[in-house]
Structure formats: C-alpha cells, structure tokens
Design an enzyme around this catalytic site. Structure first.
Site, PDB file in Angstrom:
ATOM      1  N   SER A   9       0.811  -1.218   0.000  1.00 21.97           N
ATOM      2  CA  SER A   9       0.000   0.000   0.000  1.00 21.97           C
ATOM      3  C   SER A   9       0.844   1.268   0.000  1.00 21.97           C
ATOM      4  CB  SER A   9      -0.944   0.007   1.205  1.00 21.97           C
ATOM      5  OG  SER A   9      -0.212  -0.117   2.420  1.00 21.97           O
ATOM      6  N   ASP A  58      -2.411   6.196  12.209  1.00 25.97           N
ATOM      7  CA  ASP A  58      -1.662   5.490  11.172  1.00 25.97           C
ATOM      8  C   ASP A  58      -0.374   6.272  10.903  1.00 25.97           C
ATOM      9  OD1 ASP A  58      -0.594   4.423   8.852  1.00 25.97           O
ATOM     10  OD2 ASP A  58      -2.523   4.220   7.825  1.00 25.97           O
ATOM     11  N   HIS A 108       1.325   5.306   6.565  1.00 27.34           N
ATOM     12  CA  HIS A 108       0.892   5.868   5.287  1.00 27.34           C
ATOM     13  C   HIS A 108       0.971   7.389   5.302  1.00 27.34           C
ATOM     14  CE1 HIS A 108      -0.927   1.804   5.405  1.00 27.34           C
ATOM     15  NE2 HIS A 108      -0.612   1.811   4.119  1.00 27.34           N
TER      16      HIS A 108
END
Length: 422
Positions: A154, A398, A401
């Site tokens: 990702s 998070d 990311h």
C-alpha cells in the site's frame, strides 16, 4: 641493541590482566552473536550507511557516454538529489486533494477532517543543486505506447496514485480511465495509448496476503522462489518501480513455504525477517535480469518508508507517535532508532552485487524528517473504532501511510529526475 626486558612486576601485572581481558572479549563476542541483529540499535544507528554514493555504484559498469533508457539530459555533476533539506514553497502542492478523484480513501486527509495543510507546502531542495520541475507533458509523451508499473504494497500504491494525480489534469475528461481487476489497477491515458499501473504484491513473492482486498491474515506465509507467479503480469513493462519492506518487518520471523500452497502437507521453514527479505531481493533481481532489457526498460526500487510510531525518538512524549504532529523534525542528522532488523542493509548488500542497473530511490532519510505528513487519524477507518480508541487517538493513528497531496509527490519528483536526468 636489544630492548630492555620488562620487569617482573610488569610481567605479573600483564599476567593478572590477561584472564580479565580474555573474559571481556569473550563476553563481547557472546553478546554480538546473541543480539547481532539488533546490535546497531545499541549504538543508535544502523549498519548500512544510507549516505553512500549508491546510485553511481549501480550504473558504474555502463560504457562511457552511454545513456540509460528515457534519459534526456544529465544531472548536475556531483549532485546527490537524495541529500538536502525541506524548504517552504507556496507553489506546492502540485495538485489539490479535491481535484484528484483517484486518491485512495486511506490517504484523503482533508476529506477526513485534518484541520491543517502546511504538510502540503514543502519542497525538497538538494544540497548544491535543484530538482528539475515535474513536467506532466514530458512524462505522458514519454509513456506514449508504453507501460509504467508500480509493484508492491500500500505504500507503493500511494506513490502510484500520486503519479496519476500529477499527470491526470492535462488529460481531457473522457480520455482517461481507471480499472481494477484483482491485484492489478490500470490508469489509461487513451490519447497516448499509455498506462500507469499498480500491482499488489506486498512480498513480491507469492504469499497468502496476495488478495488486494482481503489480505489481513493472522499468520503470514510466503512461498520461496515464487516470483514468477506475479512476474508474469509484469512482462512488457517499460518503467518499473518496485517496493517491498513493510510487510517483512511486521514480525521478527517469516514463515517460508518450500513447496506449493496446494500441497496437502506443507513444508514450512521459519526464517529471520532479514534473511527472508534477502531471499526476496535476490529473486527480484534474478527476475529482472532474465525478463527486462536495460537498453529499453528502467527499473527503480523505492527504499524504506519510515514510520513515526515513537515520539520519544525525536524528543517527544514517550507515549506519543505521529498523532497531532504538524511540524517536521529539524535535526539534519535524524535517522530515528527503529532499526527494523537491518532490512535496509540487505538492500545495500544485494544491490551492490547486481549487474543490472536498478536505480534506488533513496527516500528514507528525507522522509524520516516528515513526522507531520502521515495520515494519522485522518483517513477511512476499515473497522469501527471502540470507545477506548476514540478516547485515545494515539492508539489508532496510522504512522505508516502518507497524506496526498504530500510527501509521496516528492518521491515522484525524484523518480522524474532520475528517469530523465540520471
């Protein structure tokens, strides 16, 4: 003339010291063997020197005057575009979040309530030179009748989406499309017969996490020597950007399948993460050497994307992380203390032995400064948050990311510079 003999007292002192010295050396050797994979953490750094002139090593075997595929010019002599500083720039970002419909909801920080935008306005300034401005027209013209592909997890999907956002504005509506089929997502610029693609393969090798949607499994299993399963989808690509790192470091050990997933009795070997990662890097390089022509294809590898999970690493609250961080780290020597089992040193070791000109996009240190650029809590949450989590945002922030627009656009500016001005 002979040197004078040591006195009997000196000999006695030497005799007394020898057993202690031997014991000390034995202890050091024992600790090194026992904790070797984490020894660099004790000294506050990693074994691999990220600042070494890595790119020049990778292309040093080229004939003098020979140009890499797609290059239109040369970089300024002696300039390391990966060594520099962040400077404020009102001309950044190069696009707005709301105007790019392709951004994954995991990365749309403004849409999910992030109150500040300063993280979007920083530009990377190399020491002693400048990056060429990103030129969407040049990129698309270069991609005419060609394929560009990002392969990995990702993090690499974020870089793929960033590239699409950087070029899609100059393509008229109705002349562009994006389609996802399993692991493969394809953005097409119809008038150029060009595609920018993303292929989900978090380990590069075949694994039980290969489903692009349902990949959260409790016990990950990676099949040894299985890169061809995914590699069959990569053949014919003209510009390739590999990435794999994060999934190898989730656990200190990796389960490696020796046979096939269809085998009734599975032969599984447990390997240290860095050893398994080295195996994957060698498989990738063998595949590239066998299937890609360096005279026609350019291959890149994006280095470790840092996480900011421990604020204490930059002098913050010992219970904090990237949550509520709106300033970057201003210590030019900052590397953090997350050694990640020295996986990055594996890249240096394996790539230095490669005879295929893979270009490393060494984004690690420049990204390490950017604790302000993570999605934190401002993203789509895939599972409902508990009342305890909602009461403590640090618990679900998070810190892996990155918001878009943001840091990963700079990664693509560096990709652009190394593609056209190597």
């Amino acid at each position: 003339m002979k040197a004078p003999r040591p006195s009997s007292a000196a000999l006695r002192r030497r005799a007394r010291l020898s057993p202690y010295l031997f014991t000390l050396l034995a202890f050091i050797l024992f600790v090194t063997i026992l904790y070797g994979e984490d020894f660099s953490c004790f000294f506050g750094g990693q074994f691999y020197d990220y600042n070494r002139p890595y790119l020049s090593e990778q292309v040093s075997f080229q004939k003098k005057g020979e140009k890499l595929a797609f290059s239109v010019g040369e970089a300024e002599g002696g300039c390391d575009v990966f060594s520099g500083r962040w400077v404020w720039d009102e001309h950044h970002p190069l696009y707005e979040e709301a105007e790019c419909p392709y951004i994954h909801p995991q990365l749309t920080c403004q849409e999910h309530g992030r109150p500040d935008t300063d993280y979007q306005h920083w530009r990377w300034q190399p020491h002693g030179c400048s990056l060429p401005s990103f030129n969407a027209t040049l990129m698309l013209e270069t991609l005419r009748d060609k394929r560009m592909m990002f392969v990995g997890d990702s993090i690499n999907r974020g870089q793929f989406v960033s590239m699409v956002c950087l070029i899609h504005r100059i393509i008229p509506d109705g002349r562009k499309s994006i389609i996802t089929n399993g692991s493969l997502t394809v953005f097409t610029a119809k008038d150029y017969n060009a595609t920018i693609e993303f292929y989900w393969a978090p380990f590069l090798l075949e694994s039980n996490s290969d489903d692009a949607i349902m990949h959260r499994v409790s016990e990950k299993l990676v099949r040894k020597g299985s890169i061809n399963k995914h590699g069959n989808h990569w053949k014919g690509v003209d510009i390739m950007v590999f990435n794999t790192y994060l999934w190898w470091t989730i656990e200190p050990k990796i389960n490696i399948l020796q046979g096939a997933f269809a085998d009734k009795d599975k032969d599984v070997v447990v390997m240290r993460s860095e050893d398994a990662y080295q195996m994957a890097m060698k498989s990738m390089l063998r595949w590239v050497k066998k299937n890609m022509d360096p005279n026609k294809t350019r291959v890149f590898f994006t280095s470790m994307s840092p996480r900011h999970k421990k604020a204490i690493e930059w002098g913050g609250d010992k219970k904090g992380n990237c949550y509520n961080q709106t300033d970057m780290i201003d210590d030019a020597n900052y590397w953090g203390s997350d050694c990640q089992k020295n996986v990055m040193s594996v890249i240096g070791e394996v790539f230095r032995k490669s005879r295929y000109p893979i270009t490393l996009l060494n984004i690690t240190q420049m990204s390490s400064y950017r604790k302000d650029a993570h999605t934190s809590i401002y993203k789509k949450q895939w599972s409902p948050l508990t009342p305890e989590q909602l009461a403590d945002p640090v618990s679900y922030a998070d810190c892996a990311h990155w918001c878009l627009p943001g840091l990963q656009d700079t990664w693509n500016e560096l990709l652009f510079a190394n593609l056209f001005y190597p």
